[in-house]
Design a protein around this motif. Structure first.
Motif, short mmCIF file in Angstrom:
data_model
loop_
_atom_site.label_atom_id
_atom_site.label_comp_id
_atom_site.label_asym_id
_atom_site.label_seq_id
_atom_site.Cartn_x
_atom_site.Cartn_y
_atom_site.Cartn_z
N SER A 1 82.59 -38.86 52.16
CA SER A 1 82.93 -37.69 51.35
C SER A 1 82.10 -37.59 50.08
CB SER A 1 84.41 -37.73 50.98
OG SER A 1 84.67 -38.83 50.12
N HIS A 2 81.17 -38.48 49.86
CA HIS A 2 80.39 -38.47 48.62
C HIS A 2 78.99 -37.92 48.86
CE1 HIS A 2 83.54 -40.71 46.74
NE2 HIS A 2 83.40 -41.70 47.60
N TYR A 3 78.42 -37.40 47.81
CA TYR A 3 77.06 -36.85 47.85
C TYR A 3 76.08 -37.90 48.36
CZ TYR A 3 72.80 -34.62 46.16
OH TYR A 3 71.56 -34.07 46.07
N CYS A 4 76.20 -39.14 47.90
CA CYS A 4 75.27 -40.18 48.33
C CYS A 4 75.35 -40.41 49.84
CB CYS A 4 75.50 -41.48 47.56
SG CYS A 4 77.21 -41.97 47.40
N ASP A 5 76.53 -40.28 50.43
CA ASP A 5 76.66 -40.43 51.89
C ASP A 5 75.98 -39.29 52.62
OD1 ASP A 5 78.12 -42.84 52.14
OD2 ASP A 5 79.95 -41.80 51.56
N GLU A 6 76.07 -38.09 52.09
CA GLU A 6 75.42 -36.93 52.72
C GLU A 6 73.90 -37.09 52.71
OE1 GLU A 6 74.85 -33.52 54.82
OE2 GLU A 6 76.70 -34.65 54.53
N VAL A 7 73.36 -37.59 51.62
CA VAL A 7 71.92 -37.82 51.54
C VAL A 7 71.50 -38.84 52.59
CG1 VAL A 7 70.07 -38.76 50.09
CG2 VAL A 7 71.73 -37.17 49.11
N LEU A 8 72.26 -39.91 52.74
CA LEU A 8 71.95 -40.91 53.76
C LEU A 8 72.05 -40.32 55.17
CD1 LEU A 8 73.83 -43.97 52.27
CD2 LEU A 8 71.35 -43.72 52.50
N ARG B 1 68.94 -38.36 56.22
CA ARG B 1 67.74 -39.18 56.46
C ARG B 1 66.45 -38.45 56.08
NH1 ARG B 1 68.28 -43.78 59.87
NH2 ARG B 1 70.44 -44.07 60.43
N ARG B 2 66.51 -37.74 54.94
CA ARG B 2 65.32 -37.07 54.43
C ARG B 2 65.14 -37.44 52.97
NH1 ARG B 2 65.60 -30.84 55.53
NH2 ARG B 2 67.35 -31.15 54.15
N THR B 3 63.90 -37.35 52.50
CA THR B 3 63.63 -37.60 51.09
C THR B 3 64.35 -36.56 50.25
OG1 THR B 3 61.48 -38.52 51.64
CG2 THR B 3 61.81 -37.78 49.36
N GLN C 1 78.48 -29.91 41.66
CA GLN C 1 79.29 -29.28 42.71
C GLN C 1 79.73 -30.28 43.78
OE1 GLN C 1 77.11 -26.44 45.08
NE2 GLN C 1 75.19 -27.47 44.60
N TYR C 2 79.26 -31.52 43.73
CA TYR C 2 79.58 -32.51 44.76
C TYR C 2 80.54 -33.56 44.21
CZ TYR C 2 75.66 -30.56 47.30
OH TYR C 2 74.81 -29.71 47.95
N PRO C 3 81.36 -34.15 45.10
CA PRO C 3 82.23 -35.25 44.67
C PRO C 3 81.38 -36.44 44.19
CG PRO C 3 82.79 -34.52 46.89
CD PRO C 3 81.52 -33.82 46.50
N ARG C 4 81.90 -37.20 43.29
CA ARG C 4 81.21 -38.39 42.78
C ARG C 4 81.66 -39.61 43.57
NH1 ARG C 4 77.35 -37.01 39.23
NH2 ARG C 4 77.71 -38.78 37.92
N ALA D 1 82.98 -43.50 43.79
CA ALA D 1 84.06 -44.12 43.04
C ALA D 1 83.60 -44.74 41.74
CB ALA D 1 84.76 -45.18 43.90
N ASP D 2 82.33 -45.19 41.69
CA ASP D 2 81.84 -45.80 40.46
C ASP D 2 81.29 -44.77 39.48
OD1 ASP D 2 79.37 -45.04 41.47
OD2 ASP D 2 78.71 -47.07 41.89
N GLY D 3 81.37 -43.48 39.81
CA GLY D 3 80.93 -42.42 38.91
C GLY D 3 79.53 -41.92 39.18
N SER D 4 78.79 -42.57 40.05
CA SER D 4 77.44 -42.12 40.36
C SER D 4 77.48 -41.01 41.38
CB SER D 4 76.59 -43.29 40.87
OG SER D 4 77.08 -43.72 42.11
N PRO D 5 76.39 -40.22 41.47
CA PRO D 5 76.34 -39.15 42.48
C PRO D 5 76.34 -39.71 43.88
CG PRO D 5 74.39 -39.11 41.06
CD PRO D 5 75.23 -40.27 40.66
#
Length: 97
Positions: free
Chosen positions: A64-71, A74-76, A88-91, A93-97
């Motif tokens: 559910s996090h932005y970082c998971d969507e980026v992974l 699989r694109r730069t 506009q995206y959920p953070r 748990a540690d506060g990072s995008p």
């Protein structure tokens, strides 16, 4: 579950990279995460002091996090005006995008 750690020299190189990024951008923090199947871990972080995002912090990957969507894509990732875009995206748990 325990996963293999990256080579020490590689981690030192990543640490130098996040320090350069943090020093040369308007970012308050710069981190590098290692993604595992069910979690992610901060491997390198800058600055070293007064940083709420410290090396060794783990976050469960629940998709559910932005970082998971980026992974998942699989694109730069290159974001112009990232601060506005990330709001506009959920953070994580540690506060990072």
């Amino acid at each position: 579950m325990s996963y293999p750690r990256p080579d020490v020299r590689l981690v030192q190189s990543w640490q130098a990279t996040v320090e350069v990024l943090q020093e040369n951008t308007a970012s308050q923090h710069s981190v590098l995460r290692m993604a595992y199947p069910t979690s992610s871990e901060i491997i390198a972080a800058a600055p070293h002091t007064n940083n709420s995002l410290s090396v060794g912090q783990r976050d469960n990957r629940d998709g559910s996090h932005y970082c998971d969507e980026v992974l998942r894509q699989r694109r730069t990732l290159s974001v112009q005006g990232a601060g506005a875009a990330l709001s506009q995206y959920p953070r994580c748990a540690d506060g990072s995008p």
